[in-house]
Design a protein around this motif. Structure first.
Motif, mmCIF file in Angstrom:
data_model
loop_
_atom_site.group_PDB
_atom_site.id
_atom_site.type_symbol
_atom_site.label_atom_id
_atom_site.label_comp_id
_atom_site.label_asym_id
_atom_site.label_seq_id
_atom_site.Cartn_x
_atom_site.Cartn_y
_atom_site.Cartn_z
ATOM 1 N N ASN A 1 0.815 -1.207 0.000
ATOM 2 C CA ASN A 1 0.000 0.000 0.000
ATOM 3 C C ASN A 1 0.853 1.263 0.000
ATOM 4 O O ASN A 1 0.527 2.255 -0.659
ATOM 5 N N ALA A 2 1.982 1.223 0.709
ATOM 6 C CA ALA A 2 2.851 2.400 0.752
ATOM 7 C C ALA A 2 3.533 2.632 -0.592
ATOM 8 O O ALA A 2 3.765 3.784 -0.983
ATOM 9 N N ASP A 3 3.853 1.563 -1.319
ATOM 10 C CA ASP A 3 4.425 1.724 -2.659
ATOM 11 C C ASP A 3 3.415 2.400 -3.583
ATOM 12 O O ASP A 3 3.771 3.269 -4.393
ATOM 13 N N VAL B 1 10.169 5.311 -9.698
ATOM 14 C CA VAL B 1 8.724 5.498 -9.561
ATOM 15 C C VAL B 1 7.991 4.603 -10.552
ATOM 16 O O VAL B 1 6.985 3.954 -10.209
ATOM 17 N N GLU B 2 8.496 4.541 -11.779
ATOM 18 C CA GLU B 2 7.864 3.688 -12.784
ATOM 19 C C GLU B 2 7.963 2.220 -12.399
ATOM 20 O O GLU B 2 7.035 1.441 -12.641
ATOM 21 N N LEU B 3 9.073 1.824 -11.810
ATOM 22 C CA LEU B 3 9.215 0.447 -11.354
ATOM 23 C C LEU B 3 8.157 0.120 -10.305
ATOM 24 O O LEU B 3 7.499 -0.923 -10.371
ATOM 25 N N LEU B 4 7.981 1.023 -9.333
ATOM 26 C CA LEU B 4 6.968 0.808 -8.303
ATOM 27 C C LEU B 4 5.573 0.728 -8.922
ATOM 28 O O LEU B 4 4.740 -0.087 -8.503
ATOM 29 N N ALA B 5 5.331 1.563 -9.912
ATOM 30 C CA ALA B 5 4.008 1.592 -10.542
ATOM 31 C C ALA B 5 3.683 0.282 -11.245
ATOM 32 O O ALA B 5 2.510 -0.078 -11.398
ATOM 33 N N GLY B 6 4.710 -0.447 -11.646
ATOM 34 C CA GLY B 6 4.490 -1.687 -12.363
ATOM 35 C C GLY B 6 4.553 -2.942 -11.521
ATOM 36 O O GLY B 6 4.449 -4.057 -12.054
ATOM 37 N N LEU B 7 4.692 -2.797 -10.211
ATOM 38 C CA LEU B 7 4.796 -3.976 -9.356
ATOM 39 C C LEU B 7 3.486 -4.745 -9.311
ATOM 40 O O LEU B 7 2.405 -4.153 -9.270
ATOM 41 N N PHE C 1 1.811 -14.559 -3.136
ATOM 42 C CA PHE C 1 2.499 -13.524 -2.372
ATOM 43 C C PHE C 1 1.724 -12.215 -2.507
ATOM 44 O O PHE C 1 1.425 -11.760 -3.606
ATOM 45 N N CYS C 2 1.388 -11.615 -1.358
ATOM 46 C CA CYS C 2 0.626 -10.366 -1.367
ATOM 47 C C CYS C 2 1.138 -9.480 -0.238
ATOM 48 O O CYS C 2 2.058 -9.844 0.499
ATOM 49 N N HIS C 3 0.506 -8.321 -0.092
ATOM 50 C CA HIS C 3 0.905 -7.425 1.001
ATOM 51 C C HIS C 3 -0.096 -7.523 2.138
ATOM 52 O O HIS C 3 0.141 -8.216 3.118
ATOM 53 N N GLY C 4 -1.238 -6.866 2.015
ATOM 54 C CA GLY C 4 -2.242 -6.961 3.071
ATOM 55 C C GLY C 4 -2.970 -8.287 3.016
ATOM 56 O O GLY C 4 -2.867 -9.135 3.900
ATOM 57 N N SER C 5 -3.711 -8.469 1.933
ATOM 58 C CA SER C 5 -4.387 -9.739 1.657
ATOM 59 C C SER C 5 -4.404 -9.915 0.142
ATOM 60 O O SER C 5 -4.080 -8.971 -0.591
#
Length: 251
Positions: free
Chosen positions: A68-70, A99-105, A121-125
């Motif tokens: 979520n922070a990304d 920034v573009e790398l993060l946008a494409g995760l 593999f996830c972050h929150g759920s």
């Protein structure tokens, strides 16, 4: 044909804390792992540029999942607003390519692991990078969070809440490795190893004073010392975190 990896080093919530990340990446079992997965919140913290460079240096051996922070960092970098100063700082100092790398995760991501089959593999759920699910979250809430997960996926690895745990949820294994950058509870780097069908929660000891002094010396984050005193030194216990997060899991 999908080839399963033999071992996975599972990390999460690095939060721009490069010295602890480096200590974990230097662990023999992390260096030997076929795949290093980081389940989000990579850069929102005092050393975002250097942390993301260290993670991307893993190359094909690394799998970065969006947190979520990304997502917030990308939104701020593109003109949005955010209440979290760590994300605002990261958005201000990251390079455009980062920034573009993060946008494409991706979120979530699935990989085949020997002894586990398909692992999500996830972050929150799986359905929401900001959803809170805890070790003591009721089964009904877990069922809702897993509603769209394929039946063949019997292992889910998450992050977000900064507290390590392993539990069963109606015969599905759930692993949270804890946090590299902002641990709630035990100071140091928390991570996990998946190999041979077994999960082990791991912990990397750090020289807390040295880590904090390095961050203060090398980071341009406003009042970096106060930040590291709160988060790297582990001001917030797991008991406090569970009390704060508890109302967000629908209990």
């Amino acid at each position: 044909m999908v080839v399963a990896v033999r071992s996975v080093a599972l990390l999460s919530d690095t939060h721009g804390v490069l010295p602890v990340l480096e200590a974990v990446l230097a662990e023999p079992d992390v260096r030997a792992a076929d795949l290093v997965v980081v389940t989000g919140d990579l850069v929102s913290g005092p050393m975002p540029v250097e942390t993301l460079d260290a993670l991307t240096a893993l190359g094909d051996r690394g799998l970065l999942v969006r947190g979520n922070a990304d997502r917030e960092v990308v939104e701020v970098a593109r003109g949005g607003r955010c209440e979290h100063p760590e994300s605002v700082f990261a958005a201000e100092v990251l390079r455009p390519d980062q920034v573009e790398l993060l946008a494409g995760l991706p979120h979530p991501a699935v990989r085949s692991v020997e002894g586990f089959g398909d692992v999500l593999f996830c972050h929150g759920s799986p359905r929401d990078d900001d959803e809170v699910v805890l070790v003591d979250t009721r089964l009904g809430r877990w069922a809702e969070a897993f509603a769209d997960v394929p039946e063949a996926v019997r292992t889910v690895c998450c992050g977000h809440t900064h507290m390590p745990f392993v539990r069963l949820v109606d015969r599905r294994l759930v692993v949270n490795p804890g946090s590299i950058g902002m641990p709630y509870g035990r100071v140091g780097g928390a991570w996990a190893l998946l190999t041979g069908g077994q999960v082990s929660l791991r912990h990397t000891e750090i020289d807390v004073d040295a880590v904090c002094e390095r961050i203060v010396a090398e980071s341009a984050y406003p009042d970096a010392r106060a930040w590291v005193d709160e988060y790297v030194r582990g001001e917030h216990s797991d008991a406090v975190a569970l009390t704060v997060f508890g109302p967000r899991d629908g209990r």
